[in-house]
Scaffold this motif. Structure first.
Motif, PDB file in Angstrom:
ATOM      1  N   THR A 172     -42.287   9.579 -23.689  1.00 24.86           N
ATOM      2  CA  THR A 172     -43.638   9.956 -23.637  1.00 24.86           C
ATOM      3  C   THR A 172     -44.408   9.243 -21.976  1.00 24.86           C
ATOM      4  O   THR A 172     -45.159   9.272 -21.890  1.00 24.86           O
ATOM      5  N   ARG A 173     -42.669   8.798 -21.070  1.00 20.89           N
ATOM      6  CA  ARG A 173     -43.377   8.418 -20.012  1.00 20.89           C
ATOM      7  C   ARG A 173     -42.781   9.249 -19.098  1.00 20.89           C
ATOM      8  O   ARG A 173     -41.409   9.444 -19.738  1.00 20.89           O
ATOM      9  N   GLN A 174     -42.786   8.927 -17.808  1.00 24.31           N
ATOM     10  CA  GLN A 174     -41.991   9.879 -16.626  1.00 24.31           C
ATOM     11  C   GLN A 174     -41.179   9.037 -16.681  1.00 24.31           C
ATOM     12  O   GLN A 174     -41.034   7.452 -16.546  1.00 24.31           O
ATOM     13  N   ARG A 175     -39.564   9.169 -15.739  1.00 24.56           N
ATOM     14  CA  ARG A 175     -38.175   8.490 -16.184  1.00 24.56           C
ATOM     15  C   ARG A 175     -38.841   7.494 -14.766  1.00 24.56           C
ATOM     16  O   ARG A 175     -38.797   5.825 -15.217  1.00 24.56           O
ATOM     17  N   ASP A 176     -39.360   7.499 -13.162  1.00 20.78           N
ATOM     18  CA  ASP A 176     -39.477   7.109 -12.121  1.00 20.78           C
ATOM     19  C   ASP A 176     -40.733   6.079 -12.304  1.00 20.78           C
ATOM     20  O   ASP A 176     -40.491   5.096 -12.619  1.00 20.78           O
ATOM     21  N   ASP A 177     -42.093   7.231 -12.927  1.00 18.27           N
ATOM     22  CA  ASP A 177     -42.773   5.801 -14.151  1.00 18.27           C
ATOM     23  C   ASP A 177     -42.645   5.025 -14.667  1.00 18.27           C
ATOM     24  O   ASP A 177     -43.126   3.485 -14.266  1.00 18.27           O
ATOM     25  N   TYR A 178     -41.770   5.153 -16.276  1.00 23.51           N
ATOM     26  CA  TYR A 178     -41.482   4.063 -16.612  1.00 23.51           C
ATOM     27  C   TYR A 178     -40.157   3.125 -15.995  1.00 23.51           C
ATOM     28  O   TYR A 178     -40.728   1.692 -15.947  1.00 23.51           O
ATOM     29  N   LEU A 179     -39.894   2.993 -15.295  1.00 17.53           N
ATOM     30  CA  LEU A 179     -38.539   2.389 -14.780  1.00 17.53           C
ATOM     31  C   LEU A 179     -39.475   1.569 -13.280  1.00 17.53           C
ATOM     32  O   LEU A 179     -39.046   0.556 -13.612  1.00 17.53           O
ATOM     33  N   GLN A 180     -40.288   2.161 -13.165  1.00 17.79           N
ATOM     34  CA  GLN A 180     -41.720   1.349 -11.778  1.00 17.79           C
ATOM     35  C   GLN A 180     -42.261   0.149 -12.680  1.00 17.79           C
ATOM     36  O   GLN A 180     -42.097  -0.780 -12.019  1.00 17.79           O
ATOM     37  N   GLU A 181     -42.447   0.143 -14.128  1.00 16.68           N
ATOM     38  CA  GLU A 181     -42.956  -0.401 -14.887  1.00 16.68           C
ATOM     39  C   GLU A 181     -41.844  -1.756 -15.524  1.00 16.68           C
ATOM     40  O   GLU A 181     -42.483  -2.853 -15.559  1.00 16.68           O
ATOM     41  N   LEU A 182     -41.262  -1.126 -15.611  1.00 19.22           N
ATOM     42  CA  LEU A 182     -39.847  -2.046 -16.207  1.00 19.22           C
ATOM     43  C   LEU A 182     -39.080  -3.288 -15.107  1.00 19.22           C
ATOM     44  O   LEU A 182     -38.463  -4.520 -14.981  1.00 19.22           O
ATOM     45  N   SER A 187     -33.974   5.001  -7.832  1.00 18.44           N
ATOM     46  CA  SER A 187     -33.006   5.509  -7.386  1.00 18.44           C
ATOM     47  C   SER A 187     -31.511   5.425  -7.486  1.00 18.44           C
ATOM     48  O   SER A 187     -30.776   5.654  -7.209  1.00 18.44           O
ATOM     49  N   ARG A 188     -31.359   3.973  -8.418  1.00 20.61           N
ATOM     50  CA  ARG A 188     -30.537   3.756  -8.230  1.00 20.61           C
ATOM     51  C   ARG A 188     -29.883   4.557 -10.260  1.00 20.61           C
ATOM     52  O   ARG A 188     -30.754   4.418 -10.675  1.00 20.61           O
ATOM     53  N   PRO A 189     -28.228   4.147 -10.680  1.00 18.46           N
ATOM     54  CA  PRO A 189     -28.385   4.740 -11.778  1.00 18.46           C
ATOM     55  C   PRO A 189     -28.769   3.604 -12.614  1.00 18.46           C
ATOM     56  O   PRO A 189     -28.718   2.403 -12.759  1.00 18.46           O
ATOM     57  N   VAL A 190     -29.033   4.164 -14.265  1.00 10.49           N
ATOM     58  CA  VAL A 190     -29.281   3.318 -15.263  1.00 10.49           C
ATOM     59  C   VAL A 190     -28.325   3.961 -16.319  1.00 10.49           C
ATOM     60  O   VAL A 190     -28.479   4.459 -16.753  1.00 10.49           O
ATOM     61  N   VAL A 191     -27.216   2.571 -16.916  1.00  8.84           N
ATOM     62  CA  VAL A 191     -26.665   2.640 -17.948  1.00  8.84           C
ATOM     63  C   VAL A 191     -27.791   1.802 -19.038  1.00  8.84           C
ATOM     64  O   VAL A 191     -28.249   1.562 -19.273  1.00  8.84           O
ATOM     65  N   GLY A 192     -27.376   2.882 -20.583  1.00  5.43           N
ATOM     66  CA  GLY A 192     -27.774   2.478 -21.655  1.00  5.43           C
ATOM     67  C   GLY A 192     -26.854   1.715 -22.542  1.00  5.43           C
ATOM     68  O   GLY A 192     -25.607   1.950 -22.782  1.00  5.43           O
ATOM     69  N   ILE A 193     -27.477   0.368 -23.204  1.00  5.99           N
ATOM     70  CA  ILE A 193     -26.519  -0.172 -24.102  1.00  5.99           C
ATOM     71  C   ILE A 193     -27.308   0.045 -25.127  1.00  5.99           C
ATOM     72  O   ILE A 193     -28.420  -1.302 -25.524  1.00  5.99           O
ATOM     73  N   ALA A 262     -34.815   7.513 -19.845  1.00  7.37           N
ATOM     74  CA  ALA A 262     -34.919   6.696 -18.034  1.00  7.37           C
ATOM     75  C   ALA A 262     -32.900   6.410 -18.721  1.00  7.37           C
ATOM     76  O   ALA A 262     -32.552   5.909 -16.837  1.00  7.37           O
ATOM     77  N   CYS A 263     -32.518   6.083 -18.859  1.00  9.88           N
ATOM     78  CA  CYS A 263     -30.585   6.541 -18.809  1.00  9.88           C
ATOM     79  C   CYS A 263     -30.336   7.759 -17.879  1.00  9.88           C
ATOM     80  O   CYS A 263     -30.361   9.380 -17.941  1.00  9.88           O
ATOM     81  N   ASP A 264     -29.794   7.422 -17.069  1.00  4.29           N
ATOM     82  CA  ASP A 264     -28.151   8.058 -16.909  1.00  4.29           C
ATOM     83  C   ASP A 264     -27.076   8.601 -17.487  1.00  4.29           C
ATOM     84  O   ASP A 264     -26.605   9.946 -17.912  1.00  4.29           O
ATOM     85  N   ALA A 265     -27.202   7.340 -18.648  1.00  6.70           N
ATOM     86  CA  ALA A 265     -25.922   7.309 -19.411  1.00  6.70           C
ATOM     87  C   ALA A 265     -25.712   6.174 -20.709  1.00  6.70           C
ATOM     88  O   ALA A 265     -26.257   5.562 -20.359  1.00  6.70           O
TER      89      ALA A 265
END
Length: 382
Positions: A172-182, A187-193, A262-265
């Motif tokens: 429901t959120r664009q990646r960049d907007d969501y990461l900015q809210e968080l 511009s840096r990679p994001v890993v989800g656990i 939002a994650c790259d991996a």
């Protein structure tokens, strides 16, 4: 006239599927009212929760044995409801196979019709269960297209309804907007656990996941980490679980699809969550650890080449699986680093996940099951 539907979902994935089914059913048939065993999603959808689903969640034989008193009390309470003068017009059982099969048998004795939603994995192990389900269930809603064939010789109404995740699989959120809210840098990679929704999953898998994350951070210092916390877990308790890790891991609530997008991996436990990630298209590695006894038993009885649902759906290894002794922090970290640094490899994983999405069919599962529940409740009254 209102018709009462008893729903039993003993796991987080069942809570999700149950909530979507309940919403669809209320649109189709406003005279249906729901109560039973579920989690926060089913409660939000309008189900009167008699027993929280998280109290029943177990993982493997070892956990079942330790959890037997709780499971037995829950079973007796539900059996009493099925045999009471105010018994439900229909019983909907969502996955949670062994416990729910016992309830189905009780419902059959009490004259309460049964919809079993998410068929047993007879294609993976214990194919003899086909006959047991045929004797106890009125209508079986299966979620993979190859499943009805297993029941062809039995007197049971089986319908392929599609996969329930397709009804709600969208970010429901664009990646960049969501990461900015968080407060993270897009511009840096994001890993989800993604450590799962059961305490036993956290116990056996989270330490390895955190150690793997530390190894990734050492080799790729700019990586950021997100950890989605399941609704069944307390946020502060999860913070305490990860406090030994030296990384600034951000805990988040909300849509699993927004987090995966939002994650790259993603490093994830096995289970329904792997299909949720696959539907977003985020490259992942699957980690599975359990008690040694659980694993030894599973290794003997499960006859599948893969444990990850995306790989099972595709019929081949789309994403890497790291199981039990192979699930070391070092090997898992190497896979995550490869995903993050090898563009060609990342693209091949995304293409494979796209094929998984195509194999899963069309949306509308929740509506099909809701229609099944409505029809069976009406026929019962007739």
């Amino acid at each position: 006239m209102q018709r009462r539907v008893l729903v039993v979902a003993g796991e987080a994935s069942g809570d999700l599927h149950g909530a979507n089914m309940i919403r669809a059913a209320k649109d189709i048939d406003p005279n249906l009212c729901f109560f039973g065993v579920g989690g926060p999603r089913m409660k939000q959808a309008g189900c009167d929760i008699l027993l929280p689903a998280e109290e029943l969640e177990v993982m493997g034989l070892v956990d079942v044995v330790g959890h037997l008193p709780v499971l037995w009390r829950a079973f007796k309470s539900l059996k009493k409801i099925l045999n009471s003068p105010e018994r439900p017009d229909v019983l909907v059982l969502i996955d949670f196979q062994e416990f729910n099969l016992l309830l189905a048998r009780q419902a059959r004795k009490a004259g309460v019709p049964v919809v079993f939603y998410v068929g047993p994995t007879v294609w993976a192990w214990r194919r003899g269960r086909v006959k047991r389900y045929a004797r106890a269930v009125d209508r079986l809603a299966v979620i993979f297209p190859f499943e009805p064939a297993y029941y062809a010789d039995e007197d049971i109404e089986v319908e392929y309804v599609g996969h329930p995740l397709l009804d709600e699989a969208r970010a429901t959120r664009q990646r960049d907007d969501y990461l900015q809210e968080l407060g993270l840098d897009s511009s840096r990679p994001v890993v989800g656990i993604f450590p799962g929704s059961r305490n036993s999953e956290l116990k056996y898998n989270l330490p390895t996941m955190l150690e793997a994350a530390e190894r990734v951070a050492l080799q790729l210092p700019g990586v950021q980490f997100l950890l989605p916390v399941a609704p069944s877990f307390d946020l502060e308790a999860m913070r305490q679980r990860i406090e030994s890790c030296m990384l600034p891991i951000l805990l988040v609530r909300g849509s699993i699809y927004d987090v995966a997008n939002a994650c790259d991996a993603v490093l994830t436990v096995s289970g329904t969550v792997t299909l949720q990630i696959a539907l977003v298209g985020t490259p992942m590695a699957i980690l599975y650890k359990t008690a040694s006894l659980n694993y030894a038993i599973a290794k003997r009885v499960v006859n599948l080449p893969h444990i990850g649902l995306p790989n099972i759906v595709a019929g081949r290894e789309v994403v890497r699986e790291f199981i039990q002794d192979q699930a070391t922090a070092e090997t898992v970290a190497e896979e995550l680093i490869k995903i993050l640094t090898d563009a060609q490899y990342q693209e091949s994983l995304q293409q494979g996940l796209g094929q998984v999405r195509q194999c899963m069919g069309d949306p509308g599962c929740s509506q099909r099951v809701a229609q099944m529940v409505s029809e069976l409740s009406r026929s019962h009254l007739a």
